[in-house]
Design a protein around this motif. Structure first.
Motif, PDB file in Angstrom:
ATOM      1  N   SER A 187       1.359  -1.135   0.091  1.00 18.15           N
ATOM      2  CA  SER A 187      -0.388  -0.219  -0.403  1.00 18.15           C
ATOM      3  C   SER A 187       1.303   1.315   0.426  1.00 18.15           C
ATOM      4  O   SER A 187       0.169   2.473  -0.592  1.00 18.15           O
ATOM      5  CB  SER A 187      -1.131  -0.337   1.326  1.00 18.15           C
ATOM      6  OG  SER A 187       0.114   0.182   2.269  1.00 18.15           O
ATOM      7  N   THR A 193      -3.775 -10.606  -4.466  1.00 16.75           N
ATOM      8  CA  THR A 193      -5.566 -10.192  -3.682  1.00 16.75           C
ATOM      9  C   THR A 193      -5.782  -8.515  -3.822  1.00 16.75           C
ATOM     10  O   THR A 193      -6.979  -8.301  -3.580  1.00 16.75           O
ATOM     11  CB  THR A 193      -5.351 -11.119  -2.620  1.00 16.75           C
ATOM     12  OG1 THR A 193      -5.285 -11.982  -2.665  1.00 16.75           O
ATOM     13  CG2 THR A 193      -6.314 -11.416  -2.164  1.00 16.75           C
ATOM     14  N   TYR A 194      -4.674  -7.938  -2.831  1.00 16.18           N
ATOM     15  CA  TYR A 194      -4.462  -7.148  -2.078  1.00 16.18           C
ATOM     16  C   TYR A 194      -5.442  -5.699  -3.884  1.00 16.18           C
ATOM     17  O   TYR A 194      -6.523  -5.411  -3.209  1.00 16.18           O
ATOM     18  CB  TYR A 194      -3.981  -6.604  -1.241  1.00 16.18           C
ATOM     19  CG  TYR A 194      -4.324  -5.257  -1.640  1.00 16.18           C
ATOM     20  CD1 TYR A 194      -5.382  -3.968  -0.164  1.00 16.18           C
ATOM     21  CD2 TYR A 194      -2.702  -4.450  -1.718  1.00 16.18           C
ATOM     22  CE1 TYR A 194      -4.634  -2.773  -0.026  1.00 16.18           C
ATOM     23  CE2 TYR A 194      -2.577  -2.710  -0.667  1.00 16.18           C
ATOM     24  CZ  TYR A 194      -3.845  -2.461  -0.259  1.00 16.18           C
ATOM     25  OH  TYR A 194      -3.783  -0.794   0.029  1.00 16.18           O
ATOM     26  N   PHE A 248      -8.749  -6.375  -5.244  1.00 21.42           N
ATOM     27  CA  PHE A 248      -9.919  -5.903  -4.543  1.00 21.42           C
ATOM     28  C   PHE A 248     -10.488  -4.475  -4.600  1.00 21.42           C
ATOM     29  O   PHE A 248     -11.515  -3.463  -5.433  1.00 21.42           O
ATOM     30  CB  PHE A 248      -9.507  -6.578  -3.375  1.00 21.42           C
ATOM     31  CG  PHE A 248     -10.506  -8.526  -2.805  1.00 21.42           C
ATOM     32  CD1 PHE A 248     -11.507  -7.788  -2.447  1.00 21.42           C
ATOM     33  CD2 PHE A 248      -9.914  -9.167  -3.814  1.00 21.42           C
ATOM     34  CE1 PHE A 248     -12.003  -9.471  -1.656  1.00 21.42           C
ATOM     35  CE2 PHE A 248     -10.508  -9.876  -3.494  1.00 21.42           C
ATOM     36  CZ  PHE A 248     -11.851 -10.416  -2.876  1.00 21.42           C
ATOM     37  N   LEU A 249      -8.831  -3.800  -4.705  1.00 21.78           N
ATOM     38  CA  LEU A 249      -8.601  -2.393  -5.339  1.00 21.78           C
ATOM     39  C   LEU A 249      -9.152  -2.156  -6.551  1.00 21.78           C
ATOM     40  O   LEU A 249      -9.527  -1.587  -6.460  1.00 21.78           O
ATOM     41  CB  LEU A 249      -7.028  -1.860  -5.396  1.00 21.78           C
ATOM     42  CG  LEU A 249      -7.071  -1.689  -3.289  1.00 21.78           C
ATOM     43  CD1 LEU A 249      -5.227  -1.157  -3.229  1.00 21.78           C
ATOM     44  CD2 LEU A 249      -7.819  -0.522  -2.994  1.00 21.78           C
ATOM     45  N   LEU A 286     -13.193  -1.846  -4.718  1.00 17.94           N
ATOM     46  CA  LEU A 286     -13.545  -1.772  -2.989  1.00 17.94           C
ATOM     47  C   LEU A 286     -12.994  -0.916  -2.319  1.00 17.94           C
ATOM     48  O   LEU A 286     -12.315  -0.173  -2.606  1.00 17.94           O
ATOM     49  CB  LEU A 286     -13.335  -3.556  -3.026  1.00 17.94           C
ATOM     50  CG  LEU A 286     -14.153  -3.955  -3.475  1.00 17.94           C
ATOM     51  CD1 LEU A 286     -13.955  -5.570  -3.191  1.00 17.94           C
ATOM     52  CD2 LEU A 286     -15.183  -3.799  -3.429  1.00 17.94           C
ATOM     53  N   ALA A 294     -10.328  -4.056   0.841  1.00 16.19           N
ATOM     54  CA  ALA A 294      -9.182  -5.506  -0.159  1.00 16.19           C
ATOM     55  C   ALA A 294      -7.525  -5.517   0.846  1.00 16.19           C
ATOM     56  O   ALA A 294      -6.987  -6.431   0.436  1.00 16.19           O
ATOM     57  CB  ALA A 294      -8.896  -3.894  -1.119  1.00 16.19           C
TER      58      ALA A 294
END
Lengths: 234, 234, 234
Positions: B124, B178-179, B182-183, B187, B192
């Motif tokens: 992130s 995965t993160y 989802f981002l 979402l 996420a």
């Protein structure tokens, strides 16, 4: 104005820079994969060693000079390329037949071009930062050779360029000085860069052809003047 | 709006972040102390190896991304905690009775939570710096695993995650994707992040339970296509 | 105001700083050359190991604190000096007669002065960055000792200061706290710095004279409480 004409001609050489860079990154990464293979690493190890070998020198230069974004951060395609190559290497490298001498010579030439490119670019970034000449040349050498140093240390081997290399760091060092010498004559940066680049490539190919190495002058059977010093505790 | 509700719920998860972080730092430091103990180091060595293991990955990420202050500089309590733990470990570790299987499972779970936290936070931070996705996921992996890499190299061992790890870096890598996946569905970042976090933890616990490892595909008794290349001198 | 008078007197001590720094760099580089010699390195290896030993600690501090230009970039004379010394060392070190005990003591004293200078300057740079005290003292230790750590790891040896050093890092650590203690009494920075400096030198010379070492408390024949843990895979 003959020189300017040459310089103009050489400016077009910059168009080949990306091609040389991508080839040099590939060859460096491949040398990392070969070293990883000798240590029986898995894909994680193979990839990280290839990564460190290809990007270690440029990353160290950028961190020391405080340049961002890093070389491989702005060129996402390089880390992805190495990732794909690492997987292919893991699965297919042992099915290949031995590389022919011709391939070996291409490999050496591409590596020499990469060493030249990284040496001159490293020196020129340092010069642009108004760093004094001796240090600027060292930055070229760091950019050219520290990927291999980090690869070896991570694989727990004394860096080969510190021991028995065929003038690897030396070619980088002399090429950097050639570049600065031509710059000091007020020649165009492109011309000076091309001169330094050529010096690295020619010296490296000569060193490989004649198997030139730096002497190791230390011998173990002489009196050690420092034998009574607390050698390591410093 | 079900997802938003979940996201809101998950935002409260952030309250647990400090707790997870402190636990993960402790567990990482402990793994460093155990390694230092095997090499018979003194308190200086025990402390620095614990320090490098706990903070090495985050420090490398921050230096590469040029973020300051460093993680452990703004949390003075972590280095002090490790200092106290190192002294206690040095004096008391050999008086303890063997750890029960239950403790071993807790140790593994805390470590998996830490790997997940560092992986997602590393990714992130890189995303916030507008770094492209593949590189951002690599930053998550670096944050999660390079403390252990630096510990091993400093103790003169080939990093274990390059050789025989039970999908350690792989879980971090898949959790990062995965993160990002989802981002990309727009979402909420919290949702996420929680999805990526969960992916790392679940994959890691499954890998440990089933003792999953990456294959080492290299074998020594096949023709080496690169045997004629100057392997190391690159 | 007696203390102020002392402080004024001590300010003049700063005039000696350059002399101490240059001497300490020379001695650190020499310890790197001796280690390179043991591994039979060539001039490239000898120079880089000398370089890493002399500048590694300060460089790590500057990168972590994000200070530029680096110490050795603004002092081009230091890298040049080490370059010349490395060549002389390579050619002449084995012709020298063993160093007399008096020379050994000078060597130790210069090294202690360098450790003191780097420890106090590292701590003071961190304090100037408003870094909390425990971390600031660690920065002093990093500045003083990490050149040797990087030298050892590059030469594939477990860092000697982690194993059997005669209180090397410990003197740096205690000197840093002495400096901060005097600062907290609102004494002049020069006076506090001189007190910390003196503490490092005196403690180090005492440790060498009495051969004081930190205990290694681990023994291999006791129950290992962590023997069932997956030790390395973290």
């Amino acid at each position: 104005m003959a020189l300017d004409a040459i310089a103009d001609q050489l400016d077009r050489f910059a168009e080949f820079q990306y091609f040389i860079e991508a080839s040099a990154v590939t060859v460096s990464a491949l040398s990392g994969m070969i070293a990883a293979r000798e240590k029986q690493l898995d894909i994680v190890g193979t990839y990280f060693i290839a990564f460190i070998t290809a990007f270690g020198g440029g990353t160290l230069r950028d961190v020391l000079l405080n340049r961002r974004p890093l070389f491989w951060v702005s060129h996402q395609e390089y880390p992805i390329l190495i990732f794909i190559l690492s997987i292919l290497f893991l699965y297919y490298s042992q099915r290949l037949t031995p590389v022919k001498p011709l391939a070996r010579k291409s490999f050496n030439l591409i590596d020499a071009l990469g060493l030249a490119l990284f040496s001159i670019s490293g020196t020129s970034y340092a010069i642009a930062d108004r760093i004094p000449p001796f240090i600027a040349v060292l930055f070229g050498v760091i950019t050219g050779v520290f990927g291999g140093v980090l690869r070896d240390v991570t694989l727990i081997e004394i860096p080969v360029i510190f021991r028995q290399s065929t003038l690897y760091a030396t070619c980088s060092f002399l090429g950097g000085w050639t570049y600065l010498l031509f710059l000091s004559f007020k020649l165009s940066p492109s011309f000076a860069g091309a001169a330094g680049f050529t010096a690295v490539v020619v010296l490296r190919m000569l060193a490989l052809h004649y198997n030139l190495k730096l002497p190791v002058l230390y011998s173990k059977d002489v009196v050690d003047p420092f034998s009574r010093l607390p050698k390591k505790d410093l």
